[in-house]
Design a protein around this motif. Sequence first.
Motif, mmCIF file in Angstrom:
data_model
loop_
_atom_site.group_PDB
_atom_site.id
_atom_site.type_symbol
_atom_site.label_atom_id
_atom_site.label_comp_id
_atom_site.label_asym_id
_atom_site.label_seq_id
_atom_site.Cartn_x
_atom_site.Cartn_y
_atom_site.Cartn_z
ATOM 1 N N ARG A 50 0.833 -1.203 0.000
ATOM 2 C CA ARG A 50 0.000 0.000 0.000
ATOM 3 C C ARG A 50 0.867 1.252 0.000
ATOM 4 N N THR A 51 0.371 2.256 -0.691
ATOM 5 C CA THR A 51 1.094 3.523 -0.827
ATOM 6 C C THR A 51 0.159 4.687 -0.517
ATOM 7 N N VAL A 53 -0.428 8.478 -1.300
ATOM 8 C CA VAL A 53 -0.062 9.495 -2.282
ATOM 9 C C VAL A 53 -0.432 10.859 -1.713
ATOM 10 N N CYS A 61 -3.101 13.044 -8.441
ATOM 11 C CA CYS A 61 -3.306 11.954 -7.473
ATOM 12 C C CYS A 61 -4.058 10.796 -8.118
ATOM 13 N N GLY A 65 -2.802 7.103 -8.816
ATOM 14 C CA GLY A 65 -3.569 5.986 -8.293
ATOM 15 C C GLY A 65 -3.873 4.943 -9.354
ATOM 16 N N LEU A 68 -0.765 2.887 -9.850
ATOM 17 C CA LEU A 68 -0.557 1.955 -8.744
ATOM 18 C C LEU A 68 -1.531 0.780 -8.827
ATOM 19 N N THR A 69 -2.773 1.073 -9.142
ATOM 20 C CA THR A 69 -3.771 0.004 -9.256
ATOM 21 C C THR A 69 -3.363 -0.996 -10.330
ATOM 22 N N TRP A 75 -3.741 1.973 -2.674
ATOM 23 C CA TRP A 75 -3.340 3.354 -2.439
ATOM 24 C C TRP A 75 -4.483 4.165 -1.853
ATOM 25 N N GLN A 76 -4.113 5.195 -1.152
ATOM 26 C CA GLN A 76 -5.012 6.253 -0.724
ATOM 27 C C GLN A 76 -4.310 7.574 -0.989
ATOM 28 N N PRO A 93 0.562 2.426 5.507
ATOM 29 C CA PRO A 93 1.106 1.979 4.215
ATOM 30 C C PRO A 93 2.611 1.795 4.312
#
Length: 291
Positions: A50-51, A53, A61, A65, A68-69, A75-76, A93
């Motif tokens: 998990r990251t 951002v 953002c 995201g 990352l997905t 991610w959040q 994260p």
Amino acid sequence: MVIECPFCSTRFSFDQRRLDGKRVKIRCAKCGGVFSQEIRAEQYPHNQLRTLVAHGDRTLCLAIGDLLTRGGIGWQACQNGMRVLPSLKSWTPEVLLIDVALPGVPGFRLVEQVRNDSYLENTKVILISSSYNRKAYKRPPGDLYGADACIEVHRLESDLVPLISELTGRLRHKTGSEEQRDPGQSGIAEPAATPGKPPGGDSAPAADREKARQLAEMIAADIVLFHQDLVDEGVRSGRVYDLLADPIAEGHRTFARRLPGISGGEVYLRLALEKMIARRGNELFQAKQQK
């Protein structure tokens, strides 16, 4: 999941899967304080990397995201520096991806706070350079403010997921060169600023002044990040502005290009640089005293 008592900062571990989506009342076993806590529903598999951002540009953002997905990373996002530390402690994260000049609390300041918190000692920190002119800097950054790595906006699409993989050892992805991506064709656009009205000195609208201040801090952070050797030499010799004349001139042009309707860019940038240079001068002084 870890929850921190707002009264005495004692930390508690909870099985988030049992309390997903609920608001619970908690009595601190140490100080006796009672507080409410919303347990956010788990959005990702328990063992997924998990990251967090942290960037002031919502569009960027969302683009990050999506990257990352597609890379299998949860991610959040948060867009204000005041929310970064609480988010890190509640969501835990493994990676913090943070803008150097994040609104609220600048990213370079938050890196220092993360590094001084033993609870976050294993968090990998990646700075997003606010590098708005990819041709301006031909050298690697000199001072990462304690972060593990730095990445420029225009290299996010090709290099971000491989960089996270390298830092955490949790993923196995092709490198940017193996994928034969052209960083100049990145699908992530650099954040665009919205032109404001001429401020007219102190009578300028507050929104325009804030916009100008934030852009000046971004430019100053980049200048110091990519010209650390010149900053250090200038601090020691008292010739900072002489040695940084070229990058400062480029900064002035960038300010005028990004905020064409706002005057006084030289003043905003000078104030931002003075703060950054004073910080570096204090660091050099302390290092000298410790020898």
